[in-house]
Design a protein around this motif. Structure first.
Motif, PDB file in Angstrom:
ATOM      1  N   ALA A 187      14.746  21.158  16.026  1.00 43.03           N
ATOM      2  CA  ALA A 187      13.587  20.499  15.408  1.00 43.03           C
ATOM      3  C   ALA A 187      13.178  21.257  14.147  1.00 43.03           C
ATOM      4  CB  ALA A 187      12.428  20.443  16.405  1.00 43.03           C
ATOM      5  N   ARG A 190      14.641  12.758   3.884  1.00 43.05           N
ATOM      6  CA  ARG A 190      14.929  11.336   3.679  1.00 43.05           C
ATOM      7  C   ARG A 190      13.740  10.437   3.973  1.00 43.05           C
ATOM      8  NH1 ARG A 190      20.405  11.357   7.046  1.00 43.05           N
ATOM      9  NH2 ARG A 190      19.111  12.792   8.202  1.00 43.05           N
ATOM     10  N   LYS A 228       9.683  14.876   9.714  1.00 43.45           N
ATOM     11  CA  LYS A 228       9.544  13.646  10.519  1.00 43.45           C
ATOM     12  C   LYS A 228       9.235  13.902  11.999  1.00 43.45           C
ATOM     13  CE  LYS A 228      14.561  13.448  10.545  1.00 43.45           C
ATOM     14  NZ  LYS A 228      15.763  12.760  10.126  1.00 43.45           N
ATOM     15  N   GLN A 229       9.750  15.027  12.539  1.00 43.98           N
ATOM     16  CA  GLN A 229       9.491  15.297  13.965  1.00 43.98           C
ATOM     17  C   GLN A 229       8.010  15.535  14.259  1.00 43.98           C
ATOM     18  OE1 GLN A 229      11.336  16.886  11.859  1.00 43.98           O
ATOM     19  NE2 GLN A 229      11.431  19.089  12.149  1.00 43.98           N
ATOM     20  N   ALA A 289      13.979  24.520  18.663  1.00 43.38           N
ATOM     21  CA  ALA A 289      14.143  25.349  17.457  1.00 43.38           C
ATOM     22  C   ALA A 289      13.259  24.790  16.342  1.00 43.38           C
ATOM     23  CB  ALA A 289      15.603  25.358  17.016  1.00 43.38           C
ATOM     24  N   VAL A 294      18.974  27.490   8.909  1.00 40.97           N
ATOM     25  CA  VAL A 294      18.938  26.689   7.679  1.00 40.97           C
ATOM     26  C   VAL A 294      19.721  25.385   7.811  1.00 40.97           C
ATOM     27  CG1 VAL A 294      18.447  28.528   6.030  1.00 40.97           C
ATOM     28  CG2 VAL A 294      20.815  28.051   6.650  1.00 40.97           C
ATOM     29  N   THR A 295      20.595  25.292   8.797  1.00 38.29           N
ATOM     30  CA  THR A 295      21.269  24.014   9.077  1.00 38.29           C
ATOM     31  C   THR A 295      21.045  23.665  10.547  1.00 38.29           C
ATOM     32  OG1 THR A 295      23.340  25.054   9.774  1.00 38.29           O
ATOM     33  CG2 THR A 295      23.115  24.515   7.407  1.00 38.29           C
ATOM     34  N   ASP A 309      18.407  15.580  19.703  1.00 40.80           N
ATOM     35  CA  ASP A 309      17.577  15.723  18.506  1.00 40.80           C
ATOM     36  C   ASP A 309      16.102  15.467  18.819  1.00 40.80           C
ATOM     37  OD1 ASP A 309      19.630  16.269  16.708  1.00 40.80           O
ATOM     38  OD2 ASP A 309      20.074  14.143  16.428  1.00 40.80           O
ATOM     39  N   ALA A 310      15.240  16.247  18.146  1.00 41.44           N
ATOM     40  CA  ALA A 310      13.798  16.069  18.312  1.00 41.44           C
ATOM     41  C   ALA A 310      13.343  14.678  17.865  1.00 41.44           C
ATOM     42  CB  ALA A 310      13.066  17.134  17.501  1.00 41.44           C
ATOM     43  N   VAL A 311      14.139  14.048  17.031  1.00 39.34           N
ATOM     44  CA  VAL A 311      13.728  12.780  16.414  1.00 39.34           C
ATOM     45  C   VAL A 311      14.398  11.561  17.065  1.00 39.34           C
ATOM     46  CG1 VAL A 311      13.010  13.751  14.208  1.00 39.34           C
ATOM     47  CG2 VAL A 311      15.423  13.238  14.591  1.00 39.34           C
TER      48      VAL A 311
HETATM   49  O1  C5P Z   1      18.933  16.311   9.394  1.00 39.67           O
HETATM   50  P1  C5P Z   1      19.272  15.545  10.626  1.00 39.67           P
HETATM   51  O2  C5P Z   1      18.688  14.181  10.611  1.00 39.67           O
HETATM   52  O3  C5P Z   1      20.719  15.572  10.997  1.00 39.67           O
HETATM   53  O4  C5P Z   1      18.503  16.320  11.788  1.00 39.67           O
HETATM   54  C1  C5P Z   1      18.742  16.070  13.150  1.00 39.67           C
HETATM   55  C2  C5P Z   1      17.925  17.054  13.967  1.00 39.67           C
HETATM   56  O5  C5P Z   1      18.273  18.386  13.612  1.00 39.67           O
HETATM   57  C3  C5P Z   1      16.421  16.914  13.713  1.00 39.67           C
HETATM   58  O6  C5P Z   1      15.746  16.981  14.961  1.00 39.67           O
HETATM   59  C4  C5P Z   1      16.109  18.096  12.815  1.00 39.67           C
HETATM   60  O7  C5P Z   1      14.777  18.574  12.949  1.00 39.67           O
HETATM   61  C5  C5P Z   1      17.122  19.127  13.296  1.00 39.67           C
HETATM   62  N1  C5P Z   1      17.429  20.186  12.291  1.00 39.67           N
HETATM   63  C6  C5P Z   1      17.238  21.528  12.642  1.00 39.67           C
HETATM   64  N2  C5P Z   1      17.476  22.528  11.712  1.00 39.67           N
HETATM   65  C7  C5P Z   1      17.873  22.219  10.464  1.00 39.67           C
HETATM   66  C8  C5P Z   1      18.092  20.854  10.103  1.00 39.67           C
HETATM   67  C9  C5P Z   1      17.865  19.860  11.055  1.00 39.67           C
HETATM   68  O8  C5P Z   1      16.856  21.830  13.773  1.00 39.67           O
HETATM   69  N3  C5P Z   1      18.052  23.204   9.593  1.00 39.67           N
END
Ligand code: C5P
Length: 238
Positions: free
Chosen positions: A9, A15, A22-23, A52, A80-81, A112-114
């Motif tokens: 998260a 986007r 967004k979460q 996270a 960071v990713t 995913d949190a979302v």
């Molecule tokens: O960016 P994306 O839509 O792929 O994100 C999917 C999930 O990964 C979301 O819940 C987002 O909060 C999480 N995420 C994360 N750390 C990052 C990027 C995205 O926990 N650095």
């Protein structure tokens, strides 16, 4: 045998085009992530849920846990990713963190949190398949055809839609398999990879079983998705 979940998260939600990730966006006055946590908490056999979040959002997340009385949650710092965020969650579950109260599960769910509308039946399907195959993930038919553009912005090739699928969440893994994969993989994988099943396949030498998921597993990404989420919640509570 224990099952735990890791919930990345730590994204910025660029986007969506709003300042709040967004979460944390409100849906019927409650943050989106709170619905996702609720959906996982309803499943009594998920022992621990590791979320996270970025340092910046840590206090806000603690506030959400308190306000909505979320249970079985541990917080870790996001990376960071997305892959790095998940890796941090796995490290906490492995007991590698000195102050960790968590114990290593047999199977870990990554979600995913979302994606707030995850249901127990699909969680059970991916966990059961992960025990048999090593890894499993929810898939959906493609809505659009996937193409590969060339460097000059022209079409290089397109994929046959009926033969491909969209990889969705949840996914589940034998903990040792996915943790080993994250430890073995390259910085390039952690930076540019978007698929945990692929990591498990490449470094874990297991099979990844694909399980049909429901359309409600879609990832809330754009502003209009918040309206869609709102109408699904209203429908469910009416
Ligand atoms: O960016 P994306 O839509 O792929 O994100 C999917 C999930 O990964 C979301 O819940 C987002 O909060 C999480 N995420 C994360 N750390 C990052 C990027 C995205 O926990 N650095």
């Amino acid at each position: 045998p224990a099952v735990a979940a890791v919930l990345p998260a730590g994204g910025s939600g660029e986007r969506m085009g709003v300042p709040t990730p967004k979460q944390f966006c409100p849906v019927l006055e409650r943050p989106l992530i709170s619905y996702t946590l609720q959906a996982l908490e309803r499943v009594c056999w998920i022992k621990d849920i590791v979320v996270a979040v970025t340092g910046e959002n840590m206090e806000a997340m603690k506030g959400i846990i308190q306000k909505y009385q979320h249970q079985r949650i541990s917080l870790v710092e996001a990376g960071v990713t997305r892959h790095r965020s998940i890796f941090n969650g796995l490290k906490a579950l492995a007991g590698d963190q000195p102050d960790s109260k968590l114990s290593k599960p047999e199977v870990v769910i990554i979600h995913d949190a979302v994606r707030p509308f995850v249901e127990e039946d699909v969680l059970l399907k991916v966990v059961t398949a992960a025990k048999e195959y090593g890894a499993a993930g929810a898939i959906r038919p493609l809505v659009s055809t996937v193409i590969s553009p060339s460097a000059d912005g022209c079409l290089d090739h397109s994929l046959e839609r009926a033969r491909h699928r969209a990889s969705e969440m949840p996914q589940a893994f034998l903990f040792d398999v996915i943790y080993e994969a994250y430890q073995q993989c390259s910085d390039y994988d952690l930076e540019f990879g978007t698929e945990c099943l692929q990591l498990a396949l490449k470094y874990g030498h297991i099979k990844a079983k694909l399980v049909e998921g429901s359309p409600d597993l879609w990832k809330v990404t754009y502003k209009r998705d918040l309206y869609a989420a709102e109408s699904i919640i209203k429908e469910r509570i009416s």
